[in-house]
Write an enzyme that holds these catalytic residues in place. Structure first.
Site, PDB file in Angstrom:
ATOM      1  N   ARG A   1       0.721  -1.551   0.253  1.00 31.81           N
ATOM      2  CA  ARG A   1       0.095  -0.059  -0.188  1.00 31.81           C
ATOM      3  C   ARG A   1       0.756   0.933   0.146  1.00 31.81           C
ATOM      4  NH1 ARG A   1      -2.380  -3.422  -1.960  1.00 31.81           N
ATOM      5  NH2 ARG A   1      -3.866  -4.268  -0.609  1.00 31.81           N
TER       6      ARG A   1
ATOM      7  N   SER B   1     -10.015   1.417   3.334  1.00 34.37           N
ATOM      8  CA  SER B   1      -9.201   1.099   4.620  1.00 34.37           C
ATOM      9  C   SER B   1      -8.403   2.330   5.885  1.00 34.37           C
ATOM     10  CB  SER B   1      -8.045  -0.191   4.678  1.00 34.37           C
ATOM     11  OG  SER B   1      -9.103  -1.405   4.175  1.00 34.37           O
TER      12      SER B   1
ATOM     13  N   GLU C   1      -2.921   3.178   7.021  1.00 28.96           N
ATOM     14  CA  GLU C   1      -2.884   3.435   5.389  1.00 28.96           C
ATOM     15  C   GLU C   1      -3.628   4.813   5.375  1.00 28.96           C
ATOM     16  OE1 GLU C   1      -4.225  -0.044   3.715  1.00 28.96           O
ATOM     17  OE2 GLU C   1      -5.428   0.660   2.031  1.00 28.96           O
TER      18      GLU C   1
END
Ligand SMILES: Cc1cc2nc3c(=O)[nH]c(=O)nc-3n(C[C@H](O)[C@H](O)[C@H](O)COP(=O)(O)OP(=O)(O)OC[C@H]3O[C@@H](n4cnc5c(N)ncnc54)[C@H](O)[C@@H]3O)c2cc1C
Length: 320
Positions: free
Chosen positions: A183, A231, A308
């Site tokens: 990510r 997320s 994230e």
């Protein structure tokens, strides 16, 4: 006495001369899926890599910070807004086509929506990004975040990336030259303008069915219809968890945080790694929820959660 009109900063004037569509004081909440963010000093939508380079040139000569924004589906912007230039590649930088001379190779612009990329390529019988159908960003943001789902991510399919470096140079970078991570992709301030992907031939009916199933699963299992950023935390890696493999969502759920709320920001009851904006959440509300989640998960399991979502301050700082 008449109130004095604020001086238009020189660099905003320089930008407006370069790109006639440059906007001042645009409210950023309309440009993020969280629906949070204050005014941007300036917003521009360059249509070509050369225009991107021009914008970066003004920014560097005037010492102004730049925020590149795609769909805004993985950012938490500040209620104070952004004191520099928000650069959103125009949809003209967003085409999709197959390279007929190289089977399986697709050329995609940074502004092309990821769900559409998944559907179009699957429909044409090409496999590799079909499982990204529930990732709502655009391709530039997807490359910058190395977005992924269900075992697929951009690092697996990108052959090369066209970008404009922070110093304004137009470059083509091979995938192996990029520092792909979970990510995250290290771009050193470069702006992605397009990518070349390598996909594999597969049965289009089976791919379309997979896309349908995954999309249904997404709708049922996440608060897809509420303002959010996907997320919030990265899944901890197995090493951090002494070999066990619980996701960030499972840890937050097990710490009893589903429904935890500060102001109008709440840990979703549907998926604990999502924070939803119930109406007028401020960036401060979301940060308070994030801090509490991190501290309760740490107290319960001794595991540090890392964001994230990119938390971006008005001065360009990144992080909580
Ligand atoms: C409901 C929902 C579900 C989601 N599900 C997933 C999922 O399953 N998997 C997943 O990985 N993500 C998921 N996300 C997060 C998000 O969609 C992805 O990270 C996506 O790739 C972000 O793309 P964007 O265009 O919105 O980027 P933005 O949010 O606009 O930007 C994200 C970062 O990328 C940078 N950036 C954007 N465009 C460029 C560019 N052209 N050049 C250089 N840097 C750029 C920005 O500066 C910022 O740092 C979800 C989000 C939502 C709201």
């Amino acid at each position: 006495m008449l109130a004095r009109k604020p001086k238009v900063r020189n660099w905003i004037r320089a930008l407006s001369e370069l790109l006639p569509g440059a906007l001042a004081d645009r409210n950023l909440s309309a440009y993020t899926t969280f629906r949070i963010g204050g005014p941007a000093a300036a917003m521009v939508s360059p249509r070509t890599p050369e225009e991107v380079a021009d914008v970066l040139g003004v920014a560097s000569s005037e010492g102004v910070v730049v925020l590149v924004l795609g769909l805004g589906s993985n950012v938490l912007l500040d209620d104070q807004g952004y004191h520099g230039i928000v650069l959103r590649p125009d949809s003209e930088l967003g085409g999709l086509r197959q390279d007929e001379s190289r089977p399986g190779e697709w050329i995609v612009g940074a502004g092309f929506p990821i769900p559409l990329l998944a559907r179009r390529t699957a429909g044409a019988g090409w496999e590799g990004v079909q499982r990204l159908v529930g990732v709502p960003g655009v391709v530039g943001g997807g490359v910058a975040m190395n977005a992924g789902a269900h075992g697929q991510d951009f690092s697996q399919v990108v052959l090369s990336v066209d970008l404009v470096s922070r110093s304004g140079e137009l470059k083509r970078v091979e995938s192996w030259e990029l520092d792909w991570r979970y990510r995250e992709t290290r771009l050193d301030g470069a702006v992605v303008t397009g990518v070349r992907l390598k996909l594999e031939s597969a049965d289009s009916d089976a791919l379309k069915e997979e896309v349908r199933k995954l999309f249904r699963w997404r709708r049922a299992g996440t608060p897809f219809d509420q303002p959010c950023c996907g997320s919030v935390f990265k899944n901890p890696d197995a090493a951090e968890m002494s070999g066990s493999s619980r996701t960030a969502g499972q840890l937050i759920d097990e710490a009893g945080l589903k429904g935890f709320r500060v102001g109008a920001a709440q840990v979703s009851g549907k998926h604990a790694n999502y924070i939803v904006n119930l109406g007028r959440a401020t960036s401060g509300d979301v940060k308070s929820v994030m801090s509490e989640v991190r501290s309760r998960v740490f107290k319960s399991f001794g595991i540090e959660l890392h964001p994230e979502v990119k938390v971006i301050g008005p001065d360009g700082s990144i992080g909580l």
